[in-house]
Design an enzyme around this catalytic site. Structure first.
Site, mmCIF file in Angstrom:
data_model
loop_
_atom_site.group_PDB
_atom_site.id
_atom_site.type_symbol
_atom_site.label_atom_id
_atom_site.label_comp_id
_atom_site.label_asym_id
_atom_site.label_seq_id
_atom_site.Cartn_x
_atom_site.Cartn_y
_atom_site.Cartn_z
ATOM 1 N N ASP A 162 0.617 -1.139 -0.091
ATOM 2 C CA ASP A 162 -0.287 0.061 -0.004
ATOM 3 C C ASP A 162 0.829 1.673 0.168
ATOM 4 O OD1 ASP A 162 -1.707 -1.927 0.473
ATOM 5 O OD2 ASP A 162 -2.139 -1.608 2.128
ATOM 6 N N GLU A 206 -0.452 -9.818 11.178
ATOM 7 C CA GLU A 206 -0.120 -9.394 9.561
ATOM 8 C C GLU A 206 1.567 -9.219 9.298
ATOM 9 O OE1 GLU A 206 -2.454 -5.637 7.192
ATOM 10 O OE2 GLU A 206 -2.170 -5.900 9.236
#
Length: 792
Positions: free
Chosen positions: A532, A758
């Site tokens: 991202d 994550e």
């Protein structure tokens, strides 16, 4: 290819009892070996009981595509029940209760005082209750038996007459973070339309829910229910949000209870017949659930060299991926696997293609039927020419699908996203499923869809038409005006201005007369990469940029330019970054390679020739144009107004530093050996990527590096796997195994009972981000399967 294992894999797709597929070799494991691999205890006190990252802070057991989950009691005051449940309210996880249907036992009018032993094994939650000075023993075993129903077996041993009491109360505390309340409102006050009501029934009770359309926290249809059905008659009394049920038994007794979370009237009708059958033959359903998990482990635990701890990590990965599996519901026409059932923005059945390709690759080894459906779920919304919203995007796969479609598609969902797609690893994943199942009909089904996706990239994302697709953004209300002008916001002399037009944007960049520019297409393009806020896409903090300029750099080094992509009639197709990304080029190399293999298997000779020629061209271009000889690393390249004399679109963007995109040609097999040797040297350099937890998302010399920055420092397990897999392919297996051992040793909590996270801090090993994260689990499983050697 192990034929017996493949036949087992295909049989699991039917979800039947598979005693004939149980593996009896030295790799066989028993489910009971793996107690408490994930800490499933918890006592939720709030509907949204969040951790520091705004995710639910407990780890309920979900399984079999279920839409509700259960916890183990962490204290004896919660014993006799399974705290929660956690309900998936279309796109979000919310707790319904602290305790619900909690059992207490009375003998001769006195409550029996139990001592509790509570634990989980893969596929089951178990409580053993024993009492001193009493003949009463209770064992509770909870398993999921359909994608909407869990089944509890309550075994009671006693020679006495007993009174059984079940109670529960719907939660009213609304929202807390790390146990600290963040809202003064109760659930009923915050969501007055929720209208939760408990209704006694002839064999249990039902909790009904009103219609709530709170886009970012709670979504219910007005039809959903939580149902409890028992094999024993009981007298139930309701008082507001609480209930109490009572029954009497004599001697040894076994009671069965079903718990179902049903989202619509149709689901209630469909599950009604199943619930009746479950209560007629509960032992059969429990046995099938137990056998299902035995098969997962028999198939999935295939590394005889793994240590006990490493094997437990593999089991944790299998449990995590199966917990994130959702049965088809809402707009989703197939079962799917979400990034995390407990993460606020990843729950329900929100499904991304980037995650899907990786999750399915891993699940092909132990749950191939769900791996297939996860991919089918994404391709179910592949754009066709007749599409009413974006007919210009034939072959495109949306970035995010969910229970509710977007308003543009006549839904009311806020998460559904068509601003971008994700990198081209679909064929890689589809081929792995074929390799584990030998199911040729699977390839026949997927091949035309994969071709359409492949050519969408070339038609809609290859601005200079040289066969190298760029990342970019679709035509979308977030990116452009209704007339097709590109949107951006510029701050000039302290004044923020909303502007539009790609020519104005480029002119402003050229002038340099701005304080800051925010362009939604840049966000979409970075999302499209799957990384991202990576430095390669121009992301750098203000403080870092100031330091970079002070050291002789230019702000222009971090500016990103865009181009409009149009069809032959001048219609806008979308936007491309004016840079060719080495990772996307490498993924397209693989895409061509795997499509050629499929074409061979399916007898499409002309296609196979075309795809192989394109893969060879891509490999040559990647090594010629995207490798910088001076620094010995691969980079994205700028697209100049005219190609360079060597045929390249432009020069490598060395100034934005090194990231994991640089080892993508190794992972995909596109690099030359010489270039790969140079890249591996950088990867192993302790001043670059070889940190405490190695192979982060930016090298330590990158101007935008920060150990706690999302995609500019933190270690993501997918990029780590891509790195070591690439090293292995070019003759560096020993070094790759050393990095894997280092990762397992230093990634905090990995071998303990915490959830898989994550990402990780490269310098401290601290775990960060969403818990119970699927693609981390997928790649941890791959690391177990391919690299671990037993070193603790």
């Amino acid at each position: 290819m192990n034929l017996r294992k493949s036949l087992c894999a295909m049989s699991i797709a039917t979800a039947v009892t598979l005693s004939g597929c149980s593996m009896t070799n030295d790799n066989e494991h028993h489910v009971s070996e793996f107690k408490n691999v994930i800490n499933r205890t918890g006592s939720p006190q709030y509907m949204r009981d969040y951790d520091a990252y705004n995710h639910q802070r407990f780890n309920p057991m979900f399984d079999n595509g279920s839409w509700h989950g259960h916890l183990l009691p962490e204290v004896e005051s919660n014993m006799g029940g399974f705290p929660g449940p956690a309900l998936l309210t279309e796109e979000y996880i919310n707790f319904m209760a602290t305790d619900f249907d909690r059992l207490s036992v009375y003998k001769e009018g006195q409550k029996v005082a139990f001592q509790m032993k509570a634990y989980s094994i893969p596929g089951a939650l178990i409580q053993e209750l024993t009492s001193k000075g009493s003949d009463v023993k209770v064992r509770l075993t909870l398993r999921f038996v359909t994608n909407r129903t869990s089944l509890l077996e309550t075994d009671i041993e006693s020679d006495s007459k007993l009174t059984l009491v079940w109670d529960g109360e719907l939660i009213e505390n609304n929202y807390a973070k790390e146990g600290v309340p963040k809202s003064d409102l109760t659930v009923s006050q915050a969501y007055p339309d929720y209208q939760r009501k408990i209704h006694p029934t002839s064999d249990g009770l039902t909790v009904s829910f009103g219609k709530v359309r709170s886009t970012w926290s709670l979504l219910t249809s007005g039809q959903s229910e939580y149902q409890v059905h028992k094999s024993i008659k009981s007298d139930t009394k309701v008082d507001g949000l609480t209930f109490r049920s009572e029954a009497t038994v004599s001697g040894d007794t076994t009671i069965y209870t079903t718990y179902s979370h049903l989202l619509t009237t149709t689901e209630k009708q469909q599950e009604k017949t199943l619930i009746k059958d479950i209560l007629r033959s509960p032992e059969d359903y429990l046995e099938q659930s137990e056998q299902r998990w035995k098969n997962y482990l028999d198939m999935g635990l295939s590394n005889p060299n793994a240590s006990v701890q490493q094997t437990r990590v593999a089991v944790k990965a299998i449990e995590t991926l199966n917990a994130n599996w959702r049965g088809a519901a809402g707009a989703m026409t197939f079962d799917s696997v979400t990034p995390s059932v407990t993460a606020r923005w990843f729950s329900g059945n929100q499904t991304w293609p980037w995650d899907t390709w990786k999750q399915a690759y891993a699940m092909a080894h132990f749950n191939p039927s769900v791996a297939k459906d996860n991919i089918r779920a994404m391709f179910a919304y592949q754009i066709e020419a007749s599409d009413a919203v974006r007919p210009q995007d034939v072959g495109y796969i949306p970035d995010l699908l969910a229970y509710n479609k977007s308003p543009e598609r006549n839904g009311d969902g806020g998460n559904w996203n068509e601003r971008n797609t994700k990198p081209s690893l679909a064929a890689w994943s589809v081929m792995e499923i074929y390799n584990t199942t030998q199911d040729k009909t699977w390839l026949e089904e997927m091949y035309p869809k994969l071709k359409a996706y492949h050519f969408w990239w070339l038609n809609n994302r290859d601005h200079n038409k040289n066969g190298i697709a760029e990342y970019g953004a679709t035509v979308d209300k977030a990116h452009n005006t209704p007339e097709g002008e590109m949107l951006f916001t510029a701050t000039i002399n302290g004044e923020e201005r909303e502007m539009h037009g790609i020519s104005k944007y480029n002119a402003l960049l050229d002038s340099g007369e701005y304080d800051n520019i925010e362009i939604p297409a840049q966000t979409a393009a970075s999302w499209e990469s799957g990384r991202d806020d990576a430095a390669v896409f121009g992301f750098i903090s203000e403080e870092q940029l100031v330091r970079y300029i002070e050291n002789g750099g230019s702000r222009k080094d971090w500016e990103v330019k865009f181009a409009e992509n149009r069809d032959k009639n001048g219609n806008l197709l979308g936007y491309s970054l004016l840079q060719e990304s080495v990772d996307q080029a490498s993924y397209m190399y693989s895409d061509n390679k795997y499509l050629a293999q499929m074409a061979d298997l399916l007898g499409h000779e002309a296609d196979a020739i075309e795809f192989r020629e394109k893969s060879e061209k891509l490999a040559a271009y990647i090594n010629q144009c995207m490798f910088d000889q001076t620094s010995g690393y691969f980079y994205d390249i700028r697209i100049e107004d005219k190609p360079l004399a060597n045929g390249c679109a432009g020069k490598p963007i060395v100034e934005r530093g090194r990231g994991p995109e640089g080892w993508s040609p190794l992972f995909n097999g596109a690099a030359t050996q010489k270039n790969a040797d140079d890249v591996v040297a950088v990867m192993l350099d302790e001043k670059e990527f070889n940190t405490l937890v190695p192979l982060g998302t930016a090298s330590q010399t990158n101007p935008a590096y920060g150990p706690d920055i999302y995609w500019r420092g933190r270690v993501w397990v997918d990029q780590f796997y891509f790195g070591v897999r690439g090293m292995e392919q070019y003759g560096y297996r020993t070094e790759a195994v050393q990095l894997v051992d280092k990762f397992f040793a230093n990634a905090d909590g990995l071998v303990a009972d915490g959830p898989i996270r994550e990402n990780y801090n490269p310098e401290t090993g601290a775990q960060q981000g969403a818990p119970n994260f699927s693609w981390s689990a997928a790649h941890l499983y791959m690391l177990y399967n391919e690299f671990v050697t037993g070193k603790e």
